[in-house]
Design an enzyme around this catalytic site. Structure first.
Site, short mmCIF file in Angstrom:
data_model
loop_
_atom_site.label_atom_id
_atom_site.label_comp_id
_atom_site.label_asym_id
_atom_site.label_seq_id
_atom_site.Cartn_x
_atom_site.Cartn_y
_atom_site.Cartn_z
N ASP A 48 0.79 -1.23 -0.05
CA ASP A 48 -0.05 0.06 0.14
C ASP A 48 0.71 1.27 -0.20
OD1 ASP A 48 -2.35 1.57 -0.05
OD2 ASP A 48 -2.44 1.85 2.35
N CYS A 80 -16.30 -5.85 -16.45
CA CYS A 80 -17.37 -4.76 -15.87
C CYS A 80 -18.31 -4.61 -17.10
CB CYS A 80 -16.70 -3.23 -15.71
SG CYS A 80 -15.94 -3.28 -14.14
N CYS A 96 -21.87 -2.40 -17.19
CA CYS A 96 -22.29 -1.97 -16.15
C CYS A 96 -21.68 -0.69 -15.77
CB CYS A 96 -21.73 -2.94 -15.04
SG CYS A 96 -22.35 -2.57 -13.49
N CYS A 118 -21.57 6.74 -7.05
CA CYS A 118 -20.61 7.53 -6.02
C CYS A 118 -20.90 8.69 -5.53
CB CYS A 118 -19.42 7.83 -7.17
SG CYS A 118 -18.02 8.75 -6.03
N CYS A 174 -15.24 4.80 2.97
CA CYS A 174 -16.34 4.64 2.08
C CYS A 174 -16.31 3.25 1.35
CB CYS A 174 -16.48 6.04 1.13
SG CYS A 174 -18.33 5.90 0.27
N CYS A 206 -18.92 2.32 -3.76
CA CYS A 206 -18.65 1.72 -4.96
C CYS A 206 -18.72 0.06 -4.74
CB CYS A 206 -17.41 2.23 -5.53
SG CYS A 206 -15.84 2.04 -4.57
N CYS A 230 -21.76 -2.99 -6.42
CA CYS A 230 -21.13 -3.66 -7.37
C CYS A 230 -21.68 -5.03 -7.51
CB CYS A 230 -19.69 -3.80 -7.02
SG CYS A 230 -18.87 -4.92 -8.57
#
Length: 379
Positions: free
Chosen positions: A130, A184, A187, A194, A236, A239, A243
């Site tokens: 990260d 995806c 979609c 968002c 958050c 998203c 999905c």
């Protein structure tokens, strides 16, 4: 043989998925990052040097391969506490449930590295999670962990987007795996859902508008986002939760990531008076604590205004009068005005009195915003 042995060993140390990629430069990513930088879409938390983010050989001159790993985390918790009118609660996103994922992934990577160097003593290796220079998602995509979705998350065919990613650059030339085909299609649900429009379009994120970023900032939150963050204290999940690829996905393979319901959905009002020691003892092992208690407290104060919790007014009064931090005093004044205008208009006299004695200009501006809520409801 070594690759197969490494895969088998990874399962014994709790790695949910592993993939292998070449250490070639990430040229497509490089152009995308340049565009993000030109548009000022970067958060500022990421590595600023695009060369280091896209050229593994700058991090390890002997680089031949990159090993990507993924650890799944749960999307649901048991015994979820409920918010009530008298005791409203905030929420930490799923990526902050349980122990800090940086610690857990580093543990897995350290063990994997030790095994590899036991098998190949002359191997050069460097690992990151990260906060490293490389893009975890770009590596995971190349290594076949999952595809890069319109939400800008990596979606695994098995674990959905509820995965943490890490990688290891090595001088050992492993055969690369095949990337996962994009899933995806047409979609566009995540982009449309968002809350702040941070997903500019599929695969492009204005990080400075993303609620995950906004909840981690330490200054005053811009007015247009104060209602939108709701009761989110950190991060958050919108998203991810909307999905279709995450429908029914909920893995509990890592004991370290199991949430403590009272920590990840805590009562808001006690957060306003929590000491530094209490905050560290309670939340210090969670990834959501890395910015300290101030952003969490600021977000809790904003959430109280969303809930219109008039029982919080005495606590907010004390913060406005006594807290040494301008961001907390000012946000408390805004929230106080928002709540009092709806519940107790006469209480706004307190804000007028504070305006007379407050010296910080930003705090004074927030007090004036709080006072304007009274005028909005005055016939």
């Amino acid at each position: 043989m070594l690759k197969e042995d490494l895969i088998a060993y990874s399962k014994t140390i709790g790695i949910d998925d592993i993939g292998f990629a070449s250490a070639d430069p990430f040229l497509t990513l490089k152009e995308r990052l340049k565009q993000q930088q030109a548009l000022n879409y970067q958060s500022g938390f990421e590595e600023s040097d695009i060369e280091k983010r896209t050229h593994p050989e700058l991090l390890l001159p002997q680089a031949k391969s990159i090993i990507a790993i993924a650890l799944a985390y749960p999307s649901k918790m048991k015994n979820t506490p409920k918010s009530t009118k008298e005791d409203p609660r905030g929420l930490f996103c799923r990526a902050s449930w349980g122990e800090d994922y940086h610690t857990v992934l580093r543990d897995r990577l350290d063990k994997l590295q030790a095994y590899l160097q036991e098998r190949v003593p002359e191997a050069y290796v460097t690992s990151m999670v990260d906060t490293g220079e490389l893009s975890d998602r770009a590596v995971a995509e190349r290594a076949g962990i999952g595809f890069s979705a319109k939400s800008c998350a990596i979606i695994s065919p098995i674990y959905g987007s509820y995965i943490y990613l890490g990688e290891m650059i090595t001088s050992v030339p492993f055969e690369p795996d095949t990337p996962v085909e994009d899933g995806c299609g047409t979609c566009n649900i995540c982009v449309e859902a968002c809350p702040t429009g941070a997903l500019v379009q599929g695969g492009q994120l204005d990080a400075k508008k993303c609620i995950s970023f906004l909840t981690q900032t330490k200054g005053f939150l811009q007015d247009e986002y104060r209602k939108v963050i709701g009761n989110r204290l950190y991060g958050c999940d919108t998203c991810q939760t909307v999905c279709p690829k995450n429908r029914g996905v909920d893995f509990h393979t890592q004991p370290e990531f199991e949430p403590d319901p009272e920590k990840v959905k805590p009562l808001l009002k006690p957060l306003l008076t929590i000491s530094n020691r209490e905050f560290k003892d309670t939340y210090g092992r969670m990834s959501g604590s890395w910015r300290g208690k101030k952003p969490i407290q600021r977000n809790a104060i904003l959430a109280l205004a969303i809930y219109k919790d008039d029982t919080a007014l005495p606590l907010l009064e004390e913060l406005i009068k006594s807290d040494p931090r301008p961001v907390i005093r000012g946000t408390a004044a805004w929230s106080y005005g928002k709540i009092a205008a709806n519940k107790q208009p006469e209480a706004l006299r307190f804000l007028s009195e504070r305006l007379e004695v407050e010296e910080d200009e930003e705090v004074r501006e927030e007090i004036q915003k709080g006072l304007r809520f009274e005028k909005e409801i005055t016939p």
